[in-house]
Write a protein that holds these residues in place. Sequence first.
Motif, mmCIF file in Angstrom:
data_model
loop_
_atom_site.group_PDB
_atom_site.id
_atom_site.type_symbol
_atom_site.label_atom_id
_atom_site.label_comp_id
_atom_site.label_asym_id
_atom_site.label_seq_id
_atom_site.Cartn_x
_atom_site.Cartn_y
_atom_site.Cartn_z
ATOM 1 N N ASN A 153 0.812 -1.222 0.000
ATOM 2 C CA ASN A 153 0.000 0.000 0.000
ATOM 3 C C ASN A 153 0.844 1.270 0.000
ATOM 4 O O ASN A 153 0.321 2.367 0.183
ATOM 5 N N ARG A 154 2.144 1.114 -0.205
ATOM 6 C CA ARG A 154 3.030 2.278 -0.298
ATOM 7 C C ARG A 154 4.192 1.916 -1.219
ATOM 8 O O ARG A 154 4.799 0.858 -1.083
ATOM 9 N N PHE A 155 4.485 2.824 -2.152
ATOM 10 C CA PHE A 155 5.600 2.617 -3.075
ATOM 11 C C PHE A 155 6.663 3.684 -2.844
ATOM 12 O O PHE A 155 6.352 4.870 -2.700
ATOM 13 N N SER A 156 7.919 3.254 -2.802
ATOM 14 C CA SER A 156 9.053 4.166 -2.708
ATOM 15 C C SER A 156 9.813 4.070 -4.029
ATOM 16 O O SER A 156 10.437 3.042 -4.322
ATOM 17 N N ILE A 157 9.749 5.132 -4.825
ATOM 18 C CA ILE A 157 10.258 5.091 -6.198
ATOM 19 C C ILE A 157 11.623 5.763 -6.285
ATOM 20 O O ILE A 157 11.786 6.923 -5.899
#
Length: 440
Positions: A153-157
């Motif tokens: 539920n969280r993306f670190s790009i």
Amino acid sequence: MRTYMFRKASCGFSPGLRRFSDLKVTEHVPESPASARLTEQASLYVHWPYCLRRCTYCNFNKYIPKENNEDIMAKCLQRETETLLQLSQVSCITSVFFGGGTPSLTHPSTIAKILETVSKQVNLSDEAEVTLEVNPTPVGMSKLKDYHRVGVNRFSIGFQSLQDKDLKGLGRDHNSLDALQTLAEARKLCPGGVSVDIMFGRPNQTTELWSRELSEMLRVCDDHVSLYQLTLERGTQLFKQVQSGQVTMPTEEITAEMYQSARTTLQQHGFQQYEVSNFAKNNSESRHNLSYWTGKQYVGVGPGAHGRFVPLAEGGVTREARTQTLEPNVWIREVQQRGHGTRRRIQLGHLDLLEEVLVMGMRMTKGINHKHWQLFSPELSLLEIFGGSLDVQELLQKGLLILDDRGLRCSWDGLALLDSMLPVLLVELDRFFSQKLAAN
């Protein structure tokens, strides 16, 4: 002026305390109902060690796979997760962070299996933050929906830059268009749950170019930005290029200007700085990373991962610093043989733990409040330890530190100089602690 930058807070490395990890064991933290609650919960870091290529600046624990061994790696990550959660006896995992390496190379089913293993062992609520680091390539972007479907539920790009020339020089395998398209797709899936990493202090970068690039990114980015100062690491390709004169790096003065300029620009765009490198709006702070900075337990799974937890199942009463075996094939063999690949464990004495709480807590803009410090140090208050120090008083008078009814924290200007102030605070903590022990 040197800013206090770590490239990542995820625990593929020991966050901020490598120089203190071998201190002798002293006494354990006095037990209290509040401190006892610290052992009931933990965050979980899962390290995927593989990348398709090594960036020119990278000295992290990463490997280029010679063959596809995802199936065996997934099974071993599940088994080590199960073993260490049982060892810790925590009842709840508050967040999960998949870092690397390049975890977005994994099949979504691998992520699903690990999360299922966690859920079978402990409580992993639907509200728990589950973060995946994403390399913004077309392949990475194509799997975002599936990652989200299985529980991320969280993306670190990892943007690192919006300049294609710089991305090529850094050895990245994406371009600026890839990054922007990945961001757009991630925002659709997890509105308010997307973080962007961007790097400054890159070769031949100027403050003006950096300001323009950051402003461009802020027109499209979501609610969280992580700034990382590029540092030269021995043994990397970039280090060799600089040593041979092929590449020129900005001076410390210029990188300090870049950092201050970025802080101002982000503030103007509605972002609040909550940690040395991290900025958020709309309450989108990384709860996983906050668990590190507030001294909570974390379990590290995978090759080279670090952890801090009390091994209650073995009758442990003090927190341990744990490091998993670095090399993936050796780690796999150890997990198959004994259920985990823990290579090193060090009991943290009371002073060791307080040093960690101090170093990590001072990274946050709010610093360390008195009530929080009391969880780890019920007998020694912040005012007792630092209030009478002449060196600390000098920092207070210069307006770099603040020690008041709220607690201990850096000022706006002081946060940029944290690296130079921490030794003063640590020496004072050690001196006061030693005197207290001698008196007893």
